[in-house]
Design a protein around this motif. Sequence first.
Motif, short mmCIF file in Angstrom:
data_model
loop_
_atom_site.label_atom_id
_atom_site.label_comp_id
_atom_site.label_asym_id
_atom_site.label_seq_id
_atom_site.Cartn_x
_atom_site.Cartn_y
_atom_site.Cartn_z
N LEU A 37 0.83 -1.20 0.00
CA LEU A 37 0.00 0.00 0.00
C LEU A 37 0.87 1.26 0.00
N GLU B 63 2.51 1.77 -3.38
CA GLU B 63 1.51 2.24 -4.36
C GLU B 63 1.19 3.72 -4.14
N LEU B 64 0.98 4.10 -2.88
CA LEU B 64 0.64 5.50 -2.58
C LEU B 64 1.78 6.44 -2.98
N GLU B 65 3.03 6.00 -2.78
CA GLU B 65 4.18 6.85 -3.10
C GLU B 65 4.29 7.15 -4.60
N ILE C 52 1.77 7.98 -6.53
CA ILE C 52 0.68 8.85 -6.97
C ILE C 52 1.10 10.31 -6.96
N ILE D 125 1.06 13.19 -3.93
CA ILE D 125 1.41 12.67 -2.61
C ILE D 125 2.90 12.90 -2.37
N VAL E 62 4.76 9.29 2.57
CA VAL E 62 3.93 8.26 3.20
C VAL E 62 4.78 7.64 4.30
N VAL F 220 -0.16 10.16 5.43
CA VAL F 220 0.10 10.57 4.05
C VAL F 220 0.05 12.10 3.97
N MET G 63 -8.11 11.85 -2.78
CA MET G 63 -7.41 10.95 -1.86
C MET G 63 -8.19 9.65 -1.72
N ALA H 127 -7.62 7.58 -4.75
CA ALA H 127 -6.24 7.06 -4.74
C ALA H 127 -6.15 5.84 -3.83
N ILE H 128 -6.78 5.92 -2.66
CA ILE H 128 -6.78 4.79 -1.72
C ILE H 128 -7.48 3.59 -2.35
N CYS I 105 -5.28 1.99 -4.96
CA CYS I 105 -4.14 1.27 -4.34
C CYS I 105 -4.60 -0.02 -3.68
#
Length: 84
Positions: free
Chosen positions: A8, A11-13, A15, A18, A21, A63, A72, A75-76, A79
């Motif tokens: 997770l 994946e978030l990094e 986007i 962002i 994280v 985040v 957001m 995005a979550i 991910c």
Amino acid sequence: MWPDVESLIKELEQIEGIQSVSKGRFFLGPGLAPTFQVYMASMFENQYKLLARSENKVQEVIVEATLGKEDMKSAILNCTNRVE
């Protein structure tokens, strides 16, 4: 080490919007989540606190982002769909 949370975070990094994280607290929660789930717990200025849950494990994920709340959320969702 919790592979779902690590995935997770990776994946978030990726986007756009962002900045960072990081992991917050880890604790054992009441009740059992049957699958890996991520909730948006709170938001303060440009910082979101997410809670990743599986079974009785809970990991805070902090985040920093310039994304609005709806961006957001999507995005979550994107991910977590890739993580499961």
